[in-house]
Write a protein that holds these residues in place. Structure first.
Motif, short mmCIF file in Angstrom:
data_model
loop_
_atom_site.label_atom_id
_atom_site.label_comp_id
_atom_site.label_asym_id
_atom_site.label_seq_id
_atom_site.Cartn_x
_atom_site.Cartn_y
_atom_site.Cartn_z
N ALA A 98 0.63 -0.84 -0.47
CA ALA A 98 -0.31 0.06 -0.05
C ALA A 98 0.76 1.16 0.14
N GLU A 99 1.99 1.13 0.09
CA GLU A 99 2.94 2.71 0.87
C GLU A 99 3.82 3.28 -0.71
N VAL A 101 1.45 3.60 -2.68
CA VAL A 101 0.98 4.17 -3.52
C VAL A 101 0.01 5.49 -2.33
N ALA A 102 -0.32 4.91 -1.32
CA ALA A 102 -0.43 5.55 -0.23
C ALA A 102 0.10 5.54 0.91
N SER A 105 -3.38 6.15 5.41
CA SER A 105 -4.19 4.87 5.19
C SER A 105 -4.88 4.38 3.54
N TRP A 106 -4.37 3.26 3.02
CA TRP A 106 -4.60 2.87 2.23
C TRP A 106 -5.92 2.68 1.72
N ASP A 108 -8.83 4.88 1.87
CA ASP A 108 -9.05 5.79 1.26
C ASP A 108 -8.84 7.24 1.08
N HIS A 109 -8.04 5.43 -0.37
CA HIS A 109 -7.04 6.81 -1.15
C HIS A 109 -7.62 6.09 -2.55
N LEU A 112 -6.68 3.52 -4.76
CA LEU A 112 -7.04 1.89 -3.83
C LEU A 112 -8.61 1.88 -4.02
N THR A 163 0.18 3.82 -11.43
CA THR A 163 -0.59 4.46 -11.42
C THR A 163 -1.63 5.00 -12.52
N GLU A 193 -5.77 6.83 12.18
CA GLU A 193 -5.02 7.45 11.39
C GLU A 193 -4.18 8.50 12.39
#
Length: 288
Positions: A98-99, A101-102, A105-106, A108-109, A112, A163, A193
């Motif tokens: 997840a990190e 991209v986000a 919190s993944w 809430d991105h 994702l 992306t 978070e």
């Protein structure tokens, strides 16, 4: 269904480019196996170019066919690896933490969102229209090429290709993620978070969102398949993995930064989730 404590967790191998691509073509769709039921701490996007295959995720069998995209969320229980169910086919899969991209919190991105969907995690199938499939395959091949050839700027190029894939995936999903539309769950995740790095318990979260601990436990488990404490632990350990990968901070200092001031307790929690102590994980990453 959340991951129970007796289900092994497969970790993503930390690397300068936290993206992995697998391509199977021609001799049947078969990917490397992890024996028995397992979960993983990374996100997975699968695209079936031709042929058919099946995944069993969180107790549900998904029969996939040509043109399908399939996503598996972190923590989902996968009972077996991909298997061919028809003539030889072609399959691409992209794995990434997840990190990549986000950083927060993944769930809430926006990129994702398809990994949340109506299923609140687990697996979800999205049909790629016939007119878009050549573009999807080309993007996957380009991503694989950047990761394989490792030319100057390949890390930035790989993230750009990922992306674009996630944007294309998101445009195919016509529903709003369930958690995004639930004010209570959104409030719970916001509390986690904001406060995960300090002392935080179920009772603390319940007080902040105005519910009793028992009621909150029921609501969160029904909505996400996990307990509040499991979400707190997941967030803390995700930040711990990020710090272990991207900094030279001592392990004890990382524990303090993610809400575990007792080094022994931090090591036990990390080992329970990843099968090794933080220092060992840092130097000997698991292979997805």
């Amino acid at each position: 269904m959340g991951r129970s404590s007796d289900v092994p967790l497969v970790g993503f191998a930390h690397s300068p480019v936290p993206i992995s691509v697998q391509h199977v073509d021609g001799s049947g769709v078969t990917l490397p196996r992890v024996r028995g039921a397992h979960a993983h701490d990374f996100l997975m996007l699968v695209h079936i170019v031709r042929g058919t295959c099946a995944y069993r995720v969180d107790g549900r069998t998904w029969d996939l066919r040509e043109g399908d995209a399939f996503v598996i969320a972190p923590g989902a229980v996968v009972d077996h690896a991909v298997e061919s169910t028809g003539p030889p086919g072609e399959l691409w899969s992209v794995l990434f933490p997840a990190e990549a991209v986000a950083p927060a919190s993944w769930r809430d991105h926006p990129l994702l969102a398809p990994f949340v969907g109506r299923h609140r995690g687990g697996g979800q199938r999205i049909a790629v229209p016939p007119g878009d499939r050549a573009t999807w395959r080309s993007r996957l091949a380009d991503l694989d090429d950047e990761l394989s050839r490792r030319r100057d700027g390949h890390a930035e190029a790989a993230r750009a290709h990922l992306t674009l894939l996630l944007v294309a995936l998101g445009r195919l999903v016509d529903d709003v993620p369930a958690e995004s539309g639930d004010p209570l769950l959104a409030a719970v995740f916001a509390v986690v978070e904001e406060r995960f790095a300090g002392p935080l318990s179920l009772r603390d979260v319940a007080a902040l969102v105005g519910l009793t601990p028992g009621h909150l436990t029921t609501v969160v488990r029904r909505g996400t398949g996990r307990t509040v404490q499991q979400w707190i632990t997941e967030r803390r350990l995700r930040e711990a993995r990020r710090l272990l990968t991207s900094t030279d901070l001592p392990v004890a200092d990382i524990g303090v930064r993610v809400g575990y001031p007792d080094p022994g307790y931090f090591a036990r929690r990390f080992r329970a989730a990843h099968g090794s102590a933080p220092a060992t994980w840092r130097t000997s990453p698991a292979t997805p």
